[in-house]
Design an enzyme around this catalytic site. Structure first.
Site, PDB file in Angstrom:
ATOM      1  N   GLU A  11       0.729  -1.260   0.069  1.00  0.00           N
ATOM      2  CA  GLU A  11       0.072  -0.106   0.118  1.00  0.00           C
ATOM      3  C   GLU A  11       0.949   1.188   0.123  1.00  0.00           C
ATOM      4  O   GLU A  11       1.884   1.295   0.581  1.00  0.00           O
ATOM      5  CB  GLU A  11      -0.955  -0.084   1.427  1.00  0.00           C
ATOM      6  CG  GLU A  11      -2.059  -1.138   1.060  1.00  0.00           C
ATOM      7  CD  GLU A  11      -2.765  -0.989   2.425  1.00  0.00           C
ATOM      8  OE1 GLU A  11      -2.620   0.046   3.401  1.00  0.00           O
ATOM      9  OE2 GLU A  11      -3.658  -1.629   2.670  1.00  0.00           O
ATOM     10  N   HIS A  42      -3.053   9.243 -27.038  1.00  0.00           N
ATOM     11  CA  HIS A  42      -3.022   8.164 -28.161  1.00  0.00           C
ATOM     12  C   HIS A  42      -3.917   8.348 -29.022  1.00  0.00           C
ATOM     13  O   HIS A  42      -3.825   8.326 -30.102  1.00  0.00           O
ATOM     14  CB  HIS A  42      -3.209   6.563 -27.440  1.00  0.00           C
ATOM     15  CG  HIS A  42      -3.043   5.612 -28.478  1.00  0.00           C
ATOM     16  ND1 HIS A  42      -1.839   5.298 -29.040  1.00  0.00           N
ATOM     17  CD2 HIS A  42      -4.027   4.576 -28.871  1.00  0.00           C
ATOM     18  CE1 HIS A  42      -2.020   4.435 -30.105  1.00  0.00           C
ATOM     19  NE2 HIS A  42      -3.272   4.099 -29.992  1.00  0.00           N
ATOM     20  N   LYS A  87      -1.048  -1.965 -42.536  1.00  0.00           N
ATOM     21  CA  LYS A  87      -0.802  -3.069 -41.710  1.00  0.00           C
ATOM     22  C   LYS A  87      -2.130  -3.772 -41.237  1.00  0.00           C
ATOM     23  O   LYS A  87      -3.162  -3.152 -41.470  1.00  0.00           O
ATOM     24  CB  LYS A  87       0.222  -2.340 -40.621  1.00  0.00           C
ATOM     25  CG  LYS A  87      -0.747  -1.520 -39.593  1.00  0.00           C
ATOM     26  CD  LYS A  87       0.172  -1.328 -38.256  1.00  0.00           C
ATOM     27  CE  LYS A  87      -0.592  -0.406 -37.379  1.00  0.00           C
ATOM     28  NZ  LYS A  87       0.361   0.220 -36.259  1.00  0.00           N
ATOM     29  N   GLY A 112       8.006  -3.704 -32.197  1.00  0.00           N
ATOM     30  CA  GLY A 112       7.574  -4.638 -33.305  1.00  0.00           C
ATOM     31  C   GLY A 112       6.940  -3.632 -34.456  1.00  0.00           C
ATOM     32  O   GLY A 112       7.617  -3.974 -35.633  1.00  0.00           O
ATOM     33  N   THR A 113       6.101  -2.913 -34.276  1.00  0.00           N
ATOM     34  CA  THR A 113       5.282  -2.260 -35.447  1.00  0.00           C
ATOM     35  C   THR A 113       6.341  -1.313 -35.969  1.00  0.00           C
ATOM     36  O   THR A 113       6.376  -1.253 -37.248  1.00  0.00           O
ATOM     37  CB  THR A 113       4.230  -1.355 -34.697  1.00  0.00           C
ATOM     38  OG1 THR A 113       3.473  -2.393 -34.261  1.00  0.00           O
ATOM     39  CG2 THR A 113       3.383  -0.816 -36.090  1.00  0.00           C
TER      40      THR A 113
END
Length: 327
Positions: free
Chosen positions: A47, A138, A202, A237-238
């Site tokens: 905590e 995003h 993609k 990866g992308t």
């Protein structure tokens, strides 16, 4: 006239969690102040405890915490800090999010899935936050998840200035790693003297997170230095598949530019082995030792941008004016 009349002064105070204190200290330095001394530690059962060592009554509080791994721990600490400020009678609490955790979970792809980004926004509101200040969300729709003002800062000016100064004398192409970020690539193109646009087509399997397949390059990239732009690099990866696809299409070279260096798992190893000659990121998240040692990674400071935005909010100025009316 009855009552007591007193002219009050505004008091800006900057607070930092433990996730990325170096960035918070830099922001405070640009504001010509210092971070409020804070006690923060974990109990034996994990905590979190937080207490501020100075009075926060009536202050305009800016609480900085970037959601680096372990994400859940630092989000919880951030919420506890906001609650402590609310109970300490801070006048206004602005949550500063260099990196907004769970931002990729902004919609449902299938049935019985959560919209976790909305949940995080709700939690900040419940804890007592009056305003959010975030860097390169995003998706822009996340601004609508919080019931209150949201200032959406963009790192694009910092990244484009660096790329323009270093590579502006070469034939360039701006490349989006997928069709969804074409608008961001368009702004890059405008900043880079109208460099042509391209994107990577993609596909992604919703059952396999952090994996995608770069099928083909759409646009003319042959003989050009490709500036591959994205908001974040997670497992790598992308972006690495996209860089390799561009080199196969005859690109002169590839420079990757992204705001958030998450660098999970094998990301640094993949970037080192990729065809990219340089990877330009900001310090919204701290770099690990492995990333710091990789020469092709360049990290730019986001602190001047955040500090200026904080000053605009504190002085009731315009954050939008910092981005040519686009924020």
């Amino acid at each position: 006239m009855t009552g007591i009349h007193r002219t009050t002064e505004k008091n800006l105070m900057v607070f930092s969690g433990r996730a990325h204190p170096a960035l918070s200290e830099e922001v405070a330095a640009y504001l010509e102040t210092s971070l409020v001394p804070t006690q923060a530690y974990d109990f034996a059962n994990s905590e979190t405890y937080v207490r501020f060592d100075e009075s926060v009554r009536g202050c305009d509080a800016f609480v900085i915490q970037s959601h680096v791994a372990p994400v859940n721990q630092w989000i919880m600490e951030h919420l506890i800090m906001v609650d402590a400020l609310k109970r300490g009678s801070a006048k206004r609490i602005t949550v500063v999010l260099p990196f907004f955790g769970y931002a990729r979970q902004d919609k449902k792809h299938r049935g019985r899935e959560p919209i976790s980004a909305r949940l995080i926004a709700d939690m900040y509101k419940t804890a007592g936050a009056d305003r959010l200040l975030a860097v390169d969300l995003h998706t822009a729709q996340i601004q609508g998840f919080f019931d209150g003002p949201v200032d959406h800062l963009m790192a694009t000016p910092i990244l484009t200035d660096y790329v323009k100064e270093k590579y502006g004398d070469q034939p360039l192409a701006v490349v989006s790693p997928d069709a969804g970020r074409i608008k961001v690539a368009e702004w890059w193109s405008n900043k880079l003297a109208g460099a042509p646009l391209a994107f990577i087509h993609k596909t992604r399997d919703v059952n396999r997170p952090n994996e995608s397949v770069a099928n083909r390059v759409v646009g003319e990239v042959e003989g050009r230095l490709c500036i591959l732009v994205d908001d974040m690099i997670d497992s790598g990866g992308t972006i690495c598949h996209a860089a390799d696809a561009l080199m196969e299409e005859g690109a002169r070279g590839v420079v990757i530019a992204a705001t958030h260096p998450i660098f999970s798992g094998p990301a640094v190893e993949r970037l080192a082995a990729s065809g990219a000659q340089e990877v330009v990121v900001t310090n919204t998240l701290p770099l690990g030792p492995e990333a710091e040692q990789l020469e092709k990674i360049t990290q730019l400071s986001i602190a001047p941008l955040i500090s200026r935005a904080i000053k605009e909010v504190f002085e009731d100025g315009s954050v939008t004016s910092m981005f040519e009316g686009r924020a």
